[in-house]
Design a protein around this motif. Structure first.
Motif, PDB file in Angstrom:
ATOM      1  N   TYR A   1       0.851  -1.176   0.000  1.00 36.42           N
ATOM      2  CA  TYR A   1       0.000   0.000   0.000  1.00 36.42           C
ATOM      3  C   TYR A   1       0.893   1.233   0.000  1.00 36.42           C
ATOM      4  CZ  TYR A   1      -2.744   3.782   2.022  1.00 36.42           C
ATOM      5  OH  TYR A   1      -3.324   4.990   2.270  1.00 36.42           O
ATOM      6  N   ALA A   2       0.715   2.133  -0.969  1.00 40.28           N
ATOM      7  CA  ALA A   2       1.446   3.397  -1.094  1.00 40.28           C
ATOM      8  C   ALA A   2       2.949   3.148  -1.290  1.00 40.28           C
ATOM      9  CB  ALA A   2       1.156   4.290   0.111  1.00 40.28           C
ATOM     10  N   GLY A   3       3.771   4.140  -0.948  1.00 36.52           N
ATOM     11  CA  GLY A   3       5.217   3.978  -1.053  1.00 36.52           C
ATOM     12  C   GLY A   3       5.800   4.287  -2.415  1.00 36.52           C
ATOM     13  N   SER A   4       5.203   5.220  -3.159  1.00 35.57           N
ATOM     14  CA  SER A   4       5.738   5.725  -4.435  1.00 35.57           C
ATOM     15  C   SER A   4       5.526   4.836  -5.643  1.00 35.57           C
ATOM     16  CB  SER A   4       7.240   6.050  -4.326  1.00 35.57           C
ATOM     17  OG  SER A   4       7.487   6.999  -3.337  1.00 35.57           O
ATOM     18  N   ILE A   5       4.891   3.672  -5.482  1.00 36.36           N
ATOM     19  CA  ILE A   5       4.641   2.824  -6.654  1.00 36.36           C
ATOM     20  C   ILE A   5       3.157   2.489  -6.779  1.00 36.36           C
ATOM     21  CG2 ILE A   5       6.945   1.860  -6.954  1.00 36.36           C
ATOM     22  CD1 ILE A   5       6.103  -0.580  -5.377  1.00 36.36           C
ATOM     23  N   GLY A   6       2.327   3.482  -6.492  1.00 34.08           N
ATOM     24  CA  GLY A   6       0.892   3.305  -6.656  1.00 34.08           C
ATOM     25  C   GLY A   6       0.150   3.264  -5.338  1.00 34.08           C
ATOM     26  N   PHE A   7      -1.165   3.411  -5.439  1.00 36.67           N
ATOM     27  CA  PHE A   7      -2.024   3.278  -4.260  1.00 36.67           C
ATOM     28  C   PHE A   7      -1.929   1.846  -3.744  1.00 36.67           C
ATOM     29  CE2 PHE A   7      -6.313   2.190  -2.611  1.00 36.67           C
ATOM     30  CZ  PHE A   7      -6.295   3.007  -1.495  1.00 36.67           C
ATOM     31  N   LEU A   8      -1.992   0.883  -4.665  1.00 36.55           N
ATOM     32  CA  LEU A   8      -1.751  -0.528  -4.363  1.00 36.55           C
ATOM     33  C   LEU A   8      -0.804  -1.075  -5.415  1.00 36.55           C
ATOM     34  CD1 LEU A   8      -5.358  -1.794  -3.532  1.00 36.55           C
ATOM     35  CD2 LEU A   8      -3.494  -1.408  -1.911  1.00 36.55           C
ATOM     36  N   SER A   9       0.064  -1.986  -5.013  1.00 37.28           N
ATOM     37  CA  SER A   9       0.983  -2.596  -5.975  1.00 37.28           C
ATOM     38  C   SER A   9       1.222  -4.053  -5.614  1.00 37.28           C
ATOM     39  CB  SER A   9       2.311  -1.837  -6.014  1.00 37.28           C
ATOM     40  OG  SER A   9       2.956  -1.900  -4.762  1.00 37.28           O
ATOM     41  N   ALA A  10       1.676  -4.793  -6.606  1.00 34.68           N
ATOM     42  CA  ALA A  10       2.027  -6.204  -6.417  1.00 34.68           C
ATOM     43  C   ALA A  10       3.367  -6.440  -7.085  1.00 34.68           C
ATOM     44  CB  ALA A  10       0.962  -7.110  -7.034  1.00 34.68           C
ATOM     45  N   GLY A  11       4.114  -7.382  -6.541  1.00 34.97           N
ATOM     46  CA  GLY A  11       5.434  -7.655  -7.104  1.00 34.97           C
ATOM     47  C   GLY A  11       5.872  -9.075  -6.867  1.00 34.97           C
ATOM     48  N   ALA A  12       6.939  -9.434  -7.556  1.00 34.42           N
ATOM     49  CA  ALA A  12       7.564 -10.746  -7.393  1.00 34.42           C
ATOM     50  C   ALA A  12       9.070 -10.536  -7.389  1.00 34.42           C
ATOM     51  CB  ALA A  12       7.153 -11.679  -8.529  1.00 34.42           C
ATOM     52  N   GLY A  13       9.773 -11.324  -6.560  1.00 31.18           N
ATOM     53  CA  GLY A  13      11.209 -11.100  -6.420  1.00 31.18           C
ATOM     54  C   GLY A  13      12.016 -12.376  -6.328  1.00 31.18           C
ATOM     55  N   TYR A  14      13.314 -12.191  -6.488  1.00 29.07           N
ATOM     56  CA  TYR A  14      14.293 -13.283  -6.471  1.00 29.07           C
ATOM     57  C   TYR A  14      15.388 -12.951  -5.468  1.00 29.07           C
ATOM     58  CZ  TYR A  14      11.816 -14.415 -10.716  1.00 29.07           C
ATOM     59  OH  TYR A  14      10.823 -14.714 -11.610  1.00 29.07           O
ATOM     60  N   HIS A  15      15.819 -13.968  -4.709  1.00 31.42           N
ATOM     61  CA  HIS A  15      16.831 -13.776  -3.676  1.00 31.42           C
ATOM     62  C   HIS A  15      18.207 -14.197  -4.172  1.00 31.42           C
ATOM     63  CE1 HIS A  15      13.321 -14.550  -0.677  1.00 31.42           C
ATOM     64  NE2 HIS A  15      13.284 -13.347  -1.193  1.00 31.42           N
ATOM     65  N   PHE A  16      19.220 -13.499  -3.654  1.00 29.69           N
ATOM     66  CA  PHE A  16      20.607 -13.807  -3.980  1.00 29.69           C
ATOM     67  C   PHE A  16      21.439 -13.730  -2.699  1.00 29.69           C
ATOM     68  CE2 PHE A  16      18.596 -11.726  -7.593  1.00 29.69           C
ATOM     69  CZ  PHE A  16      18.791 -12.664  -8.590  1.00 29.69           C
ATOM     70  N   PHE A  17      22.573 -14.413  -2.694  1.00 27.22           N
ATOM     71  CA  PHE A  17      23.518 -14.371  -1.574  1.00 27.22           C
ATOM     72  C   PHE A  17      22.855 -14.692  -0.238  1.00 27.22           C
ATOM     73  CE2 PHE A  17      24.921 -11.226  -4.785  1.00 27.22           C
ATOM     74  CZ  PHE A  17      26.036 -11.920  -5.239  1.00 27.22           C
ATOM     75  N   LYS A  18      22.208 -15.874  -0.204  1.00 24.06           N
ATOM     76  CA  LYS A  18      21.558 -16.367   1.017  1.00 24.06           C
ATOM     77  C   LYS A  18      20.535 -15.368   1.568  1.00 24.06           C
ATOM     78  CE  LYS A  18      25.448 -19.288   2.301  1.00 24.06           C
ATOM     79  NZ  LYS A  18      26.456 -19.623   3.309  1.00 24.06           N
ATOM     80  N   GLU A  19      19.749 -14.831   0.673  1.00 23.13           N
ATOM     81  CA  GLU A  19      18.666 -13.899   0.996  1.00 23.13           C
ATOM     82  C   GLU A  19      19.146 -12.559   1.545  1.00 23.13           C
ATOM     83  OE1 GLU A  19      15.180 -15.324   2.994  1.00 23.13           O
ATOM     84  OE2 GLU A  19      15.387 -17.325   2.150  1.00 23.13           O
ATOM     85  N   LYS A  20      20.427 -12.236   1.366  1.00 26.91           N
ATOM     86  CA  LYS A  20      20.929 -10.922   1.781  1.00 26.91           C
ATOM     87  C   LYS A  20      20.476  -9.829   0.818  1.00 26.91           C
ATOM     88  CE  LYS A  20      23.665 -11.317   5.452  1.00 26.91           C
ATOM     89  NZ  LYS A  20      23.452 -10.528   6.671  1.00 26.91           N
TER      90      LYS A  20
END
Length: 196
Positions: free
Chosen positions: A38-57
């Motif tokens: 919710y909010a945070g400069s990328i829309g009123f609502l947003s959705a995303g997907a991500g990938y981890h690297f270096f043991k989730e650091k």
């Protein structure tokens, strides 16, 4: 409307692990996390997907956000975030806290009044040195993560808060720092992450 249809399709794609598990190539594309913000400069609502690297650091994530017409004009915003998690505080076997997570991301806003460059016939070259559509954001967040049953497809769920500013806000503040409080250039967002 086309934008709403695209947004709905991407939400469905990001949250459907069954769809991604059908083929080995698609299995490799399966994200390590999805999030809803919710909010945070990328829309009123947003959705995303991500990938981890270096043991989730570190995490690289892709987001699409939406602002409805009723909140100042319909906008669609795309962002690519890079986040670093240098510190971990383990509370017990179920909970950990990431107290300070720096983040950097560009965002691109689609809409009738947003362009990568200002049109030359209307404005002399260099009159506006920034893009109305492209912003570079810098910020930091905090996250509390709760681990799930190890046999579950969902490994953990977390709640987070993130504050960020962008290049245009920072320049505006610097030029008007005697009249604008520093905290006003930051935007705050809240969200939930699901880890797979």
């Amino acid at each position: 409307m086309l934008k709403k249809s695209i947004f709905s399709f991407l939400i469905l794609l990001l949250t459907s692990t069954q769809l991604l598990a059908q083929k080995s190539f698609l299995e490799r594309l399966k994200p390590d996390e999805t999030n809803f913000q919710y909010a945070g400069s990328i829309g009123f609502l947003s959705a995303g997907a991500g990938y981890h690297f270096f043991k989730e650091k570190t995490a690289l994530s892709f987001h699409i956000g939406y602002v409805p017409e009723s909140l100042g004009g319909e906008l669609t915003i795309f962002a690519v975030k890079f986040q670093y998690k240098p510190f971990t505080i383990k509370l017990n076997d179920k909970f950990i806290i990431h107290p300070f997570n720096p983040v950097i991301f560009p965002s691109y806003t689609l809409g009738q009044n947003f362009d990568f460059k200002f049109e030359k016939p209307k404005y002399r070259e260099g009159y506006y040195f920034w893009s109305s559509a492209l912003r570079l954001h810098l910020g930091a967040g905090s996250e509390i993560k709760m681990f799930n049953n190890p046999t579950s497809k969902i490994k953990a769920i977390s709640l987070y808060a993130e504050a960020n500013t962008n290049d245009l806000y920072a320049i505006s503040w610097f030029q008007n720092r005697t009249s604008t409080p520093f905290y006003e250039i930051f935007k705050l967002g809240y969200g939930v992450k699901v880890y797979f």
